[in-house]
Write a protein that holds these residues in place. Structure first.
Motif, PDB file in Angstrom:
ATOM      1  N   PHE A 203      69.003  57.326 -23.391  1.00 50.87           N
ATOM      2  CA  PHE A 203      68.193  58.315 -22.677  1.00 50.87           C
ATOM      3  C   PHE A 203      67.982  59.498 -23.594  1.00 50.87           C
ATOM      4  O   PHE A 203      68.793  59.744 -24.482  1.00 50.87           O
ATOM      5  N   ASP A 204      66.890  60.213 -23.389  1.00 51.12           N
ATOM      6  CA  ASP A 204      66.517  61.205 -24.402  1.00 51.12           C
ATOM      7  C   ASP A 204      66.406  62.610 -23.826  1.00 51.12           C
ATOM      8  O   ASP A 204      65.623  63.413 -24.299  1.00 51.12           O
ATOM      9  N   THR A 205      67.190  62.919 -22.798  1.00 51.92           N
ATOM     10  CA  THR A 205      66.990  64.192 -22.107  1.00 51.92           C
ATOM     11  C   THR A 205      68.016  65.249 -22.431  1.00 51.92           C
ATOM     12  O   THR A 205      67.910  66.360 -21.940  1.00 51.92           O
ATOM     13  N   GLY A 206      69.026  64.928 -23.236  1.00 58.88           N
ATOM     14  CA  GLY A 206      70.140  65.859 -23.363  1.00 58.88           C
ATOM     15  C   GLY A 206      71.019  65.742 -22.133  1.00 58.88           C
ATOM     16  O   GLY A 206      70.694  65.011 -21.198  1.00 58.88           O
ATOM     17  N   TRP A 207      72.147  66.491 -22.130  1.00 64.23           N
ATOM     18  CA  TRP A 207      73.080  66.333 -21.008  1.00 64.23           C
ATOM     19  C   TRP A 207      72.564  66.977 -19.738  1.00 64.23           C
ATOM     20  O   TRP A 207      73.154  66.809 -18.681  1.00 64.23           O
TER      21      TRP A 207
ATOM     22  N   LEU B 203      63.684  70.355 -24.722  1.00 61.61           N
ATOM     23  CA  LEU B 203      63.799  68.949 -25.104  1.00 61.61           C
ATOM     24  C   LEU B 203      62.842  68.098 -24.270  1.00 61.61           C
ATOM     25  O   LEU B 203      62.931  68.085 -23.049  1.00 61.61           O
ATOM     26  N   CYS B 204      61.899  67.400 -24.957  1.00 64.86           N
ATOM     27  CA  CYS B 204      60.840  66.741 -24.193  1.00 64.86           C
ATOM     28  C   CYS B 204      60.685  65.288 -24.615  1.00 64.86           C
ATOM     29  O   CYS B 204      59.601  64.718 -24.495  1.00 64.86           O
ATOM     30  N   GLY B 205      61.753  64.662 -25.097  1.00 65.30           N
ATOM     31  CA  GLY B 205      61.685  63.249 -25.413  1.00 65.30           C
ATOM     32  C   GLY B 205      61.767  62.989 -26.900  1.00 65.30           C
ATOM     33  O   GLY B 205      62.064  63.893 -27.697  1.00 65.30           O
TER      34      GLY B 205
END
Ligand SMILES: [Cu+2]
Ligand SMILES: [Cu+2]
Lengths: 464, 332
Positions: A203-207, B203-205
């Protein structure tokens, strides 16, 4: 070999695999019966993981007591499993010291995993552009690093509170030993589910998992949400246990303001975990439902509002920083007087400042959202409340400074003129003395010293 | 008394030292907007306070450690002091006043950075994964670079097409998120001509780190000249227009040379048979290409995920989609 397979942990893991398979099969079967295309990864895997966690708890044996009660069977009040030796650390022991060590071990394992993630993506950053990771792998490692470290710190805090609080208040164990074991063991499948997101697309959203990004991230996102929600149970129930223990199980004669200062920190911490953790669970579960059932909580196209998520999320995640820091400050307040050979300066104030930080901490969450697009005037009250946290924090630091310094004392040295103090202290300093004279493991409860405090405590145990 | 005096002197010295250190190591980038001045002044007040409090605590602690340490032959305990209520009240009240004062000047500074100039230049900012688009409604100009006249306030009205992004030019200091379904505002008065960058700060992907756009702060005359140049350059070739659009919106995910990115390459796409995720194939004709752009989830290419490519139906004009299709079809 047989011994190995009878370990609670190993049985739990087998049961978790079984439960996951069962959950996946169940969803697929239901879809088949409903005439839908049978295989859809997301609902199947989410339900499988959830069931896997429940089965794990059954397999490891931490539901045993309750199941027996449900069946009308007797269970002993106190289960002594010390004959199991080292093996009890791998099963559902009810002893708070064993559970404390279990928490600590799990915390350290997760911390090294999370730290390794950081090492990997920092290595990637040594040169510009990507060398050995893909963009998605990079973001997954970075996001997992964040949440794994947070969970590991929460578990580490729980380790200290579980191990120390009953002893510091002179209790035999925690108020609810079975709940205590449950709180620990649910963190194990939670950690596994969290890490499984690595293998399910990441997943690429951060925590922070902000939607709409988290509403469109790969399947690994759901494992993140589910893992954190389950770990949340650990915090909530652990907090409950600590609070009840402190309120109900203090040794006779230990008034609230006679408790060792670390217990105050533990109390403040547990108040936060008991009442705020629900909000991060709620916000994460809302995104899970949005993804699974198309509910539009945070989807502007359906009238939802992405900023709402941030309010719910930070209502926990700001106070969480005090969960991390208050026990640490409590340990400092506990250790400093030992080495300075003086009581803690302003004990009551330091105790109250822990509670103060915990309470003010509930009113400051939107300082994480100054640029978020929330109503603009809200920035001002949240700035005021945030700055207010400085006051109880200041009380702690100033009190430490005063503990270490020695203004009214003799001209150059902090030591009293004669080695024998003329008057015994009015507030027990037993904690320090017990701590020094006995080894950490066999720390005797405070009471012994309180009652035998007619002669001044000795400090000869201090290493020079 | 002697101790207090020594400590006071040491604290003052240390405060000066720490503050000098904090300002000397260049924590802040260049100051390029009127708002930056307000913010930096506020920061400096805090730097002074931080330096003082840090020195107060650390100097006193270290001093006590050294001067009051146990001397040879001392075996007793320390002086038995349990606390001092007056002192505690003192160091609760003084910080309380300080904190209220700080919050007050903070609120003042916030108001200052939000001061409205009715003659401000308006720019509509649209963001998406992973591009910035700037529209000057007064002039009918749309670009991917932000040109701003110096010493004149600009009002940015911002929104996002997909996930949350954040507009941040470090030299301007101020920052604002772009939220889908909502319009947020930011006011900037650039004061220093030069070239800067908008960096997406939320942060957007996957390609978040590369989501930037150039910002040029120029004189009013240069700005006017630039606007006229933009208005007069009309590209006639649809393939050429398509390439410009693709460079703006698509090349973070699609390559035109066959190399792998987040989405499939466009090289040789037109006219081929595209394998889909559900096992079927579909001919990549003009209609398929058009649909893939306006409704990407309709057909998912094998080996890729749904919901990755943003839907461009709301962002792009009908003719712009046609230009893009023409461009993709030219990539044989
Ligand atoms: Cu916070
Ligand atoms: Cu962005």
């Amino acid at each position: 070999m047989k011994k190995f397979f009878s370990l609670g942990l190993i049985r739990g893991l087998w049961w978790e695999i079984l439960g996951t398979a069962f959950g996946i099969g169940f969803v697929t079967l239901v879809r088949l019966l409903m005439g839908l295309p049978a295989w859809k990864a997301e609902p199947a895997v989410v339900f499988g993981a959830l069931l896997g966690a429940l089965f794990f708890l059954y397999g490891v044996g931490s539901l045993d007591g309750w199941l027996k009660w449900a069946a009308g069977e007797e269970t002993p009040e106190h289960v002594d499993d010390s004959h199991l030796g080292w093996r009890r650390y791998f099963g559902a022991s009810l002893d708070h010291k064993v559970i404390g060590i279990q928490y600590l071990a799990l915390s350290l394992i997760l911390m090294s995993v999370g730290g390794t993630f950081a090492l990997i993506f920092r290595t990637e950053l040594a040169e510009v552009q990507l060398q050995f990771l893909t963009l998605n792998q990079y973001n997954t490692l970075m996001s997992l690093h964040g949440i794994v470290m947070i969970v590991s710190i929460l578990l580490g805090i729980a380790a200290f509170m579980n191990y120390l609080v009953p002893m510091l208040i002179g209790a035999r164990d925690m108020a609810f030993p079975r709940l205590n074991s449950f709180s620990f063991w649910i963190a194990v499948p939670a950690g596994l589910i969290l890490l499984s997101s690595l293998f399910l697309g990441g997943f690429d959203t951060g925590w922070t998992g902000y939607p709409p990004l988290s509403a469109r991230a790969p399947l690994g996102m759901q494992m993140f949400f589910l893992g954190v929600s389950l770990a949340g149970f650990s915090s909530i129930l652990g907090g409950l246990n600590i609070i009840v223990s402190i309120v109900r199980l203090r040794a006779k004669g230990m008034a609230p303001f006679k408790m060792p200062i670390f217990v105050w920190a533990a109390l403040a911490t547990s108040l936060i975990s008991l009442t705020a953790t629900q909000l991060i669970g709620l916000s994460f579960q809302m995104v899970m439902l949005q993804r699974l059932f198309g509910m539009g909580f945070f989807d502007p196209a359906k009238g939802g509002n992405p900023v709402l998520f941030q309010h719910l999320f930070w209502f926990y995640s700001h106070p969480a920083v005090y969960v991390f820091v208050l026990p640490g400050l409590g340990i400092i307040s506990e250790l400093l007087p030992v080495f300075v050979r003086k009581p803690l300066f302003g004990y009551k104030w330091v105790a109250m400042s822990s509670i103060g930080i915990a309470l003010v901490g509930f009113l400051v969450w939107a300082h994480h959202m100054f640029t978020s697009g929330m109503a603009e005037y809200l920035r001002v009250p949240f700035m005021y409340s945030t700055l207010l946290v400085a006051i109880p924090t200041g009380v702690k630091f100033f009190s430490w400074v005063a503990t270490c310094s020695c203004w009214p004392g003799s001209s150059s040295s902090c030591s009293a003129a004669s080695p024998v103090r003329p008057t015994p202290p009015s507030r027990p300093t037993c904690i320090y003395t017990t701590r020094i004279t006995s080894s950490a493991i066999s720390m005797t409860p405070c009471m012994a010293v309180i009652s035998s405090r007619s002669s001044p405590p000795s400090i000869t145990g201090i290493p020079r | 008394m002697k101790h207090l005096l020594v400590i006071a002197i040491l604290v003052v010295a240390s405060t000066l030292l720490v503050h000098t250190g904090l300002t000397a190591i260049g924590l802040l980038p260049e100051q390029a907007s009127a708002q930056a001045v307000t913010i930096d002044n506020l920061l400096d007040v805090h730097f002074w306070l931080i330096s003082f409090l840090f020195s107060l605590i650390v100097v006193t602690l270290l001093y006590s450690l050294v001067v009051f340490r146990r001397k040879k032959g001392e075996t007793g305990e320390g002086v038995h002091i349990e606390g001092n209520t007056k002192l505690e009240i003192f160091w609760t009240m003084i910080p309380l006043f300080a904190v209220v004062f700080l919050a007050y000047i903070g609120a003042q500074s916030l108001g200052e950075t939000r001061r409205i100039d009715p003659t401000a230049l308006e720019v509509d900012v649209t963001s998406g994964q992973w591009y910035w688009r700037f529209e000057y409604p007064e002039y009918g100009v749309t670009t991917d670079k932000l040109y701003l006249p110096v010493d004149r306030q600009t009002l940015l009205r911002m929104t996002s097409m997909d996930v949350i992004h954040s507009f941040w030019v470090p030299e301007f200091r101020v920052k604002q998120d772009l939220v889908p379904g909502q319009t947020t505002e930011l006011r900037i008065t650039p004061t220093l001509a030069g070239e800067y960058k908008v960096l997406c700060a939320e942060l957007c992907g996957a390609s978040h780190a590369y989501m930037e756009a150039k910002v040029y702060v120029v004189t009013q005359e240069e700005f006017d000249a630039w606007i006229i140049e933009q208005q007069s350059t009309v590209v006639l070739d649809p393939v050429q227009r398509g390439r410009q659009l693709a460079n703006q919106y698509c090349v973070t995910c699609h390559s035109v040379d066959g190399s792998q990115k987040i989405g499939p390459s466009w090289l040789g796409l037109a006219g081929s048979e595209v394998p889909l995720e559900d096992g079927t194939t579909i001919p990549a004709d003009t209609e398929y290409l058009r649909l893939s752009i306006v409704n990407p989830n309709l057909h998912i290419v094998e080996g890729y995920n749904a919901n990755v490519m943003p839907a461009f139906a709301n962002l792009l004009e009908q003719t712009e989609v046609e230009d893009l299709v023409a461009y993709i079809e030219s990539l044989k």
